[in-house]
Design a protein around this motif. Structure first.
Motif, PDB file in Angstrom:
ATOM      1  N   LEU B  80       0.807  -1.058  -0.034  1.00  0.00           N
ATOM      2  CA  LEU B  80      -0.010  -0.099  -0.088  1.00  0.00           C
ATOM      3  C   LEU B  80       0.831   1.229   0.017  1.00  0.00           C
ATOM      4  N   GLY B 148      -1.047  10.391  12.541  1.00  0.00           N
ATOM      5  CA  GLY B 148      -1.707   9.075  12.308  1.00  0.00           C
ATOM      6  C   GLY B 148      -0.837   8.231  11.158  1.00  0.00           C
ATOM      7  N   GLU B 152       1.205   4.722  11.907  1.00  0.00           N
ATOM      8  CA  GLU B 152       1.129   3.564  11.141  1.00  0.00           C
ATOM      9  C   GLU B 152       2.372   2.998  10.295  1.00  0.00           C
ATOM     10  N   PRO B 183      -4.934  -0.780  12.809  1.00  0.00           N
ATOM     11  CA  PRO B 183      -4.904  -2.157  12.298  1.00  0.00           C
ATOM     12  C   PRO B 183      -3.868  -3.197  13.006  1.00  0.00           C
ATOM     13  N   GLN B 186      -1.716  -5.945  11.888  1.00  0.00           N
ATOM     14  CA  GLN B 186      -0.355  -5.712  10.728  1.00  0.00           C
ATOM     15  C   GLN B 186       0.857  -5.341  11.766  1.00  0.00           C
ATOM     16  N   ARG B 214     -17.262   1.903  27.238  1.00  0.00           N
ATOM     17  CA  ARG B 214     -16.887   2.199  25.810  1.00  0.00           C
ATOM     18  C   ARG B 214     -16.273   0.753  25.044  1.00  0.00           C
ATOM     19  N   LYS B 292     -12.934  -6.387  11.712  1.00  0.00           N
ATOM     20  CA  LYS B 292     -12.671  -5.148  10.362  1.00  0.00           C
ATOM     21  C   LYS B 292     -14.334  -5.135   9.635  1.00  0.00           C
ATOM     22  N   LEU B 296     -16.566  -1.937   9.763  1.00  0.00           N
ATOM     23  CA  LEU B 296     -17.170  -1.331   8.350  1.00  0.00           C
ATOM     24  C   LEU B 296     -18.700  -1.133   7.979  1.00  0.00           C
TER      25      LEU B 296
END
Lengths: 328, 298
Positions: B80, B148, B152, B183, B186, B214, B292, B296
C-alpha cells in the motif's frame, strides 16, 4: 487585531448566530490563501469544512510575542509542514504553507541571520507554496535587508512570494515593497501583495502584481467594501483571504464574503475566481498544488473502501454534537 | 543483528520494484543521487524533492514480489505504499553509511525537519537503515507522535520495532496502537513479544474502557493468552459471558493459549468455539477479519 475603533454598548453585546448564508453558497468550494490555523481551534476547522473551504495556505508569521532563539523558529516551521498539516487533514481540508521570516522579527538581526540559514531546509519541502509572509512592518533598514534576501531565496527556488504590507504608512510601504521586488528581479506575476485596500489596489494591479484582500474586522477590509472593489476592478488577479489568527478575526471570512457577493448580484463565476481559482492559479506556480489532492484529503469513504483496508483512512475526526450538554 | 537490508536478495527485490514503477529518467536520477550520499546537502535536496520527480500514486507490486519481500524482510509489506515513499526509502537504504557519525547526523536531521510524508518514509525505512540498534530511540520517539500516518508507518507491516525496541517502548507501541485504533493485526511480532507487564497494562486499559461504557477491541486479548493468571482470569470470565460473539471468541482463543487450569476449564464451557479453534477454522487473524468487517458495517 481590534484596537482603535469606538466601542459602543451594541458592540459588546453577545451575538446570535444566523447560519442561513450557508444555504446560499451551498455546493461552492473555497480556498483561503492566508489563515493562521496554529492559532485556531478544532471548532474553526469544523465550521470551515462545513462552509465549503477545501484548502488553505498558512503563511509563517509572528506568534504575538518575539521568539528568542532559532530553535523555536525551526520547530514552528516544522509544525507548519507536520502537525498542522495533519490536524487540518483530519477535517478534510488540504493544508499548504508559505515559509519565511516575518518583518517584525527581522529586526532582531542576530537571530534573523540564524533563521536565514535554516530557511532553505524548509522552502523546498512538499506543500510549501511560497516564501511568506515577508515584507515591511516599521520599514526599518533591517526589515529591508531580510526582505531582499528572502526575495532572492524565492527567486532561486522558483517560488511565489506572499508580501505582508504594513498597517502603518500602508500606501508608501506597498509601493516600496513592489519597487524592491522588481529591483531584485522578480516577475510581478510571481508576487502576491497582501492586505490591500481601496487606496493600494490600483497601483498593485497596474504594475502586474496579484492583489490579495484580507477580510478582517475593524482593522483591515470589511466585506461590503470588498464587494465594491470587485464591482470596480473586476476579478483579474484579485483574491480574498481571512488572515484569521490570534486576534479577533473570522476564519469564515471567505465563504461569508462569497455569500454577500451573491446577495449583491455578483456572478457565480466571478465569486469562484476571487474566492477560489485566482489564489490557486497564483500559488500553483510553485508546482506544489494539485487540485485532485483536495478531493483525496476530503473523501474519506473512498480510501476506506480501497482493498477493504483501513490503513488508507484519512483519520478524520468524529463530530461531536455541540448543542448537547452531554459530553461522551 | 544485521540490518534487514544487508540481505542482498532484499536489496535486489527493492530495486526491481522501484524500477518497474518509475521512468528510466527517474531511475537514473535516483542512482545519480544515491551515489552522492556522502554529501549531506545533496542528499537532503534529493530526499525532499522525490515527489516532484516521481508523483505520489500507489505503486504496482506483484503478489510474487510481496511474498519474497515478506520472506526476506521479516514480514515487511509495501503493497500500500506510494511511489514517493518507496523511492525515499530506497534512497535511505542506499545511503553511504561508511562514516557512522555522519550517517547518523544526516538522517537524524531529516527527521528533525520532516513534513508528514517525509516522516512516513523515514519511519518506514527503519528496517533498512545501517546500524539498526542506533535507531531504537528514534523509533520510540516516533511512537509518541500523534500524526496518524507516522504511527502507522512504525506500527504496521514494519519489522523494525519487534526486533529492536526494548520492552517498555514495545509495550507503548502496542498500547498506543489500540488507543489510536490502528489495524493491530498488521503489527509484526505482536504475539511473539507479548509479556506479563503488557498483559497487565492491557487489562487495566480494558477496565477503564468498560468503566466509561466504551467498547474494547477483542484483539487486545491477543497478547495475553500465555500470561493469564488469577488477576487476568476474571477478564476471561467476563468476556465468555459477553453478548458479543467476537468477545467470546477472543476469550476462547486466549484461553486456548494458556496453561492456567481454570482457563482450560473455561474453554471447555465454550465447546462450539473450541472445536472451531481446534479445526483451524478460527484463529486471531480470522477474528481480526471479522472485527474489521463488523466495524465497516457499523
Amino acid at each position: 487585531m481590534c484596537c482603535s475603533h469606538n466601542i459602543t454598548e451594541k458592540d459588546i453585546q453577545p451575538g446570535t448566530q444566523d447560519k442561513s448564508y450557508l444555504e446560499r453558497i451551498k455546493g461552492m468550494q473555497f480556498f483561503d490563501p492566508h489563515i493562521h490555523m496554529t492559532s485556531r481551534t478544532t471548532d474553526d476547522y469544523e465550521a470551515m469544512a462545513d462552509a465549503g473551504i477545501v484548502a488553505i495556505i498558512e503563511p509563517a508569521f509572528w506568534l504575538g510575542q518575539p521568539r528568542t532563539g532559532v530553535d523555536t523558529f525551526r520547530d514552528y516551521y516544522s509544525s507548519l509542514i507536520g502537525w498542522e498539516r495533519f490536524r487540518s487533514s483530519q477535517f478534510g481540508i488540504k493544508h499548504y504553507c508559505t515559509i519565511g521570516l516575518n518583518s517584525r522579527e527581522a529586526n532582531n538581526e542576530a537571530l534573523a541571520e540564524q533563521v536565514m540559514e535554516i530557511l532553505p531546509l524548509f522552502v523546498y519541502k512538499e506543500g510549501v507554496v511560497g516564501v511568506g509572509e515577508i515584507g515591511f512592518d516599521d520599514q526599518t533598514p533591517a526589515e529591508e535587508k531580510y526582505y531582499r534576501l528572502q526575495l532572492n531565496l524565492a527567486k532561486e527556488a522558483g517560488l511565489p512570494v506572499q508580501i505582508h504590507t504594513p498597517h502603518r504608512d500602508k500606501k508608501r510601504g506597498t509601493t516600496r515593497s513592489m519597487d524592491i521586488a522588481l529591483e531584485q528581479g522578480l516577475d510581478p506575476a510571481m508576487v502576491i501583495v497582501d492586505h490591500n485596500n481601496e487606496e493600494t489596489v490600483k497601483e498593485v494591479l497596474d504594475r502586474g502584481f496579484w492583489a490579495a484582500f484580507t477580510i478582517y474586522p475593524f482593522t483591515k477590509m470589511g466585506n461590503e467594501r470588498m464587494v465594491d472593489v470587485v464591482k470596480q476592478y473586476g476579478t483579474d488577479r484579485i483574491m480574498i483571504n481571512s488572515a484569521a489568527d490570534w486576534g479577533i478575526s473570522d476564519p469564515l471570512a471567505v465563504p461569508k464574503t462569497a455569500a454577500l457577493m451573491k446577495d449583491m448580484g455578483i456572478s457565480d463565476e466571478a465569486i469562484r475566481l476571487v474566492t477560489y481559482q485566482n489564489a490557486i492559479t497564483a500559488f500553483a506556480q510553485s508546482g506544489q498544488i494539485d487540485e485532485s489532492d483536495f478531493a483525496t484529503v476530503k473523501n474519506v469513504d473512498q480510501s476506506l473502501k480501497f482493498s477493504g483496508n483501513t490503513i488508507l483512512r484519512g483519520g478524520q475526526q468524529p463530530r461531536t454534537d455541540k448543542s448537547s450538554i452531554i459530553i461522551r | 543483528m544485521m540490518s534487514h537490508y544487508q540481505s542482498e536478495a532484499l536489496k535486489i527485490l527493492f530495486s526491481a520494484v522501484v524500477r518497474q514503477n518509475v521512468t528510466p529518467e527517474v531511475w537514473n536520477w535516483l542512482n545519480d543521487k544515491s551515489a552522492q550520499t556522502n554529501n549531506s546537502q545533496q542528499f537532503n535536496i534529493a530526499f525532499v524533492s522525490v515527489p516532484r520527480k516521481t508523483g505520489k500514486s500507489l505503486i504496482r507490486v506483484t503478489e510474487e514480489q510481496e511474498k519474497s519481500l515478506r520472506k526476506e524482510g521479516a514480514g515487511l509489506s509495501i503493497a500500500l505504499w506510494t511511489i514517493d515513499r518507496l523511492c525515499r526509502v530506497w534512497l535511505l537504504a542506499n545511503a553511504d553509511s561508511t562514516d557512522k557519525a555522519q550517517y547518523f547526523q544526516t538522517i537524524e536531521n531529516l527527521f528533525l525537519a520532516a513534513e508528514v510524508n517525509e516522516l512516513v518514509a523515514l519511519y518506514s525505512a527503519l528496517p533498512v537503515l545501517a546500524y539498526p540498534e542506533m535507531w531504537s530511540k528514534r523509533c520510540a520517539e516516533g511512537i509518541r507522535s500523534n500524526i496518524g500516518g507516522a504511527l502507522e508507518a512504525i506500527m504496521c507491516n514494519n519489522p523494525y520495532p519487534a526486533a529492536y525496541l526494548n520492552e517498555q517502548a514495545w509495550n507503548q507501541l502496542v498500547l498506543k496502537a489500540f488507543f489510536t485504533e490502528k489495524p493491530v493485526e498488521q503489527i509484526i511480532g505482536l504475539e511473539a513479544r507479548a509479556n506479563a507487564e503488557l498483559t497487565k497494562t492491557l487489562s487495566d486499559y480494558a477496565h477503564e474502557r468498560w468503566a466509561a461504557h466504551r467498547t474494547v477491541n477483542p484483539q487486545i486479548w491477543r497478547c495475553t493468552g500465555k500470561f493469564i493468571d488469577k488477576d487476568i482470569f476474571p477478564d476471561m470470565e467476563r468476556l465468555a459471558q459477553s453478548e458479543n460473539i467476537l468477545d467470546r471468541e477472543a476469550a476462547a482463543l486466549a484461553c486456548s493459549e494458556s496453561h492456567y487450569p481454570p482457563a482450560q476449564e473455561l474453554l471447555n464451557k465454550l465447546p462450539g468455539i473450541k472445536s472451531a479453534i481446534t479445526s483451524g477454522e478460527l484463529n486471531w487473524n480470522v477474528l481480526a477479519e471479522k472485527i474489521k468487517n463488523h466495524v465497516l458495517q457499523s
